[in-house]
Write a protein that holds these residues in place. Structure first.
Motif, PDB file in Angstrom:
ATOM      1  N   ARG A 151       0.946  -1.576  -0.385  1.00 32.11           N
ATOM      2  CA  ARG A 151      -0.035  -0.082   0.454  1.00 32.11           C
ATOM      3  C   ARG A 151       1.327   1.406  -0.150  1.00 32.11           C
ATOM      4  O   ARG A 151       0.550   2.190  -0.532  1.00 32.11           O
ATOM      5  CB  ARG A 151      -1.105   0.039   1.337  1.00 32.11           C
ATOM      6  N   LEU A 154       2.239   2.062  -3.304  1.00 33.05           N
ATOM      7  CA  LEU A 154       1.491   2.373  -4.759  1.00 33.05           C
ATOM      8  C   LEU A 154       1.031   3.590  -4.055  1.00 33.05           C
ATOM      9  O   LEU A 154       0.426   4.350  -5.124  1.00 33.05           O
ATOM     10  CB  LEU A 154      -0.130   1.195  -3.979  1.00 33.05           C
ATOM     11  N   VAL A 155       0.728   3.992  -2.964  1.00 34.24           N
ATOM     12  CA  VAL A 155       0.497   5.211  -2.778  1.00 34.24           C
ATOM     13  C   VAL A 155       1.919   6.574  -2.928  1.00 34.24           C
ATOM     14  O   VAL A 155       1.587   7.649  -3.472  1.00 34.24           O
ATOM     15  CB  VAL A 155      -0.115   5.770  -1.212  1.00 34.24           C
ATOM     16  N   ARG A 176       1.593   6.500  -7.193  1.00 34.65           N
ATOM     17  CA  ARG A 176      -0.156   7.949  -7.236  1.00 34.65           C
ATOM     18  C   ARG A 176       0.519   9.143  -6.793  1.00 34.65           C
ATOM     19  O   ARG A 176      -0.335  10.144  -7.407  1.00 34.65           O
ATOM     20  CB  ARG A 176      -1.255   7.748  -6.253  1.00 34.65           C
ATOM     21  N   ASP A 213      -6.115   3.996  -7.552  1.00 30.92           N
ATOM     22  CA  ASP A 213      -6.676   4.520  -6.808  1.00 30.92           C
ATOM     23  C   ASP A 213      -7.440   2.907  -6.474  1.00 30.92           C
ATOM     24  O   ASP A 213      -7.854   2.359  -5.292  1.00 30.92           O
ATOM     25  CB  ASP A 213      -7.698   4.959  -7.065  1.00 30.92           C
ATOM     26  N   GLU A 271      -6.236  -0.400  -7.657  1.00 28.58           N
ATOM     27  CA  GLU A 271      -5.558  -1.161  -6.408  1.00 28.58           C
ATOM     28  C   GLU A 271      -5.262  -0.927  -5.192  1.00 28.58           C
ATOM     29  O   GLU A 271      -5.790  -2.013  -4.155  1.00 28.58           O
ATOM     30  CB  GLU A 271      -4.164  -1.287  -7.252  1.00 28.58           C
ATOM     31  N   ILE A 272      -5.167   0.813  -4.943  1.00 30.28           N
ATOM     32  CA  ILE A 272      -5.123   0.953  -3.215  1.00 30.28           C
ATOM     33  C   ILE A 272      -6.264   0.453  -2.311  1.00 30.28           C
ATOM     34  O   ILE A 272      -6.237   0.242  -1.206  1.00 30.28           O
ATOM     35  CB  ILE A 272      -4.946   1.923  -3.151  1.00 30.28           C
ATOM     36  N   GLU A 319      -6.607  -2.052   0.716  1.00 27.32           N
ATOM     37  CA  GLU A 319      -7.552  -1.064   2.211  1.00 27.32           C
ATOM     38  C   GLU A 319      -8.071  -2.170   2.306  1.00 27.32           C
ATOM     39  O   GLU A 319      -8.956  -2.659   3.901  1.00 27.32           O
ATOM     40  CB  GLU A 319      -7.549   0.010   1.820  1.00 27.32           C
TER      41      GLU A 319
END
Length: 268
Positions: free
Chosen positions: A106, A109-110, A113, A140, A142-143, A147
């Protein structure tokens, strides 16, 4: 005599099978590269201790050993274990390992992004901005999926769920902070507050010698990804952020760094 083996499951399984259950295996912590060894030792019921590579190197230098080779490192780790008797590591909960992997992905990926959003803001071509926007939408999604997996894992694992409920009961702790603390700091609730502060990288360490009293500085810490969350929690413990003001003393001593200071909880 030192023996070199491949860092592969079969080779590790074979050598662990030759060891007795009353031995203590000491090795440098190398993240995913020592995962196979940790799992094999745990399955065999053999105690082990993972050592910070910096500590192992400092011990070697203190012993007068400036050269560094694999055989030297092996001898120094054995001497380290005999001299300092490091604490053995507990077998990690598989659910916590899974949570840590999800949390790490995560974070990646954040970060991606945020980078793409910066690129989109700088794009001077509408078509290129649209391309970047489509990638942001993919990130978005994938995140959001990760989560959701994290939320499901926390709810279904009794041990993690109990820790999450306790952590979320603290003022200002949201799901992301809770997830990071559980994944990165499994020692919470098992060690004292000073040890927790040191693990979080927020403990000020003395720099004194004789009559000299140096400036205390924070150092070390478990992970750069957990420090922002623990720092935010420590500031929130002093009261609501919106009710506090940052102050700056223009008459500070010349040797004091330029940094804002937080008022004490009693002054909020």
């Amino acid at each position: 005599m030192p023996e070199r083996i491949a860092n592969a499951p079969q080779a590790i399984t074979q050598i662990v099978a030759r060891w007795r259950c009353d031995v203590l295996v000491v090795f440098e912590a190398t993240g995913v590269y020592d995962l196979e060894l940790r799992e094999a030792l745990g399955q065999a019921g053999i105690r082990f201790a993972r050592i910070n590579p910096a500590r192992a190197r400092d011990f070697a230098r203190a012993s007068g050993q400036l050269a560094k080779t694999d055989p030297i490192d092996a001898r120094m780790l054995a001497a380290f274990a005999r001299a300092l008797k490091p604490a053995t590591e507990q077998i990690a909960n598989p659910a916590r390992n899974a949570l840590a992997r999800l949390a790490k992905r995560r974070d990646q990926l954040v970060l991606m992004r945020a980078q793409e959003k910066n690129r989109r803001s700088e794009a001077d071509d509408r078509a290129m901005a649209d391309r970047i926007g489509r990638l942001i939408e993919v990130l978005d999604g994938e995140i959001a999926e990760i989560e959701a997996d994290i939320s499901t894992l926390i709810k279904t694992e009794p041990e993690i769920s109990g820790d999450a409920q306790l952590i979320r009961s603290l003022p200002g702790v949201g799901p992301v902070t809770c997830m990071q603390l559980i994944a990165q700091m499994p020692e919470l609730g098992k060690v004292g507050p000073k040890q927790v502060a040191a693990l979080a990288g927020l403990a000020p360490f003395n720099v004194d010698s004789g009559a000299y009293r140096g400036k205390r500085k924070i150092a070390g810490g478990r992970s750069a990804s957990v420090m922002p969350f623990t720092w935010l929690l420590s500031t929130r413990a002093a009261g609501p952020i919106r009710s506090r003001s940052f102050t700056y003393d223009c008459d500070r001593p010349a040797n004091q760094p330029n940094s804002p200071s937080l008022p004490s909880p009693g002054s909020c």
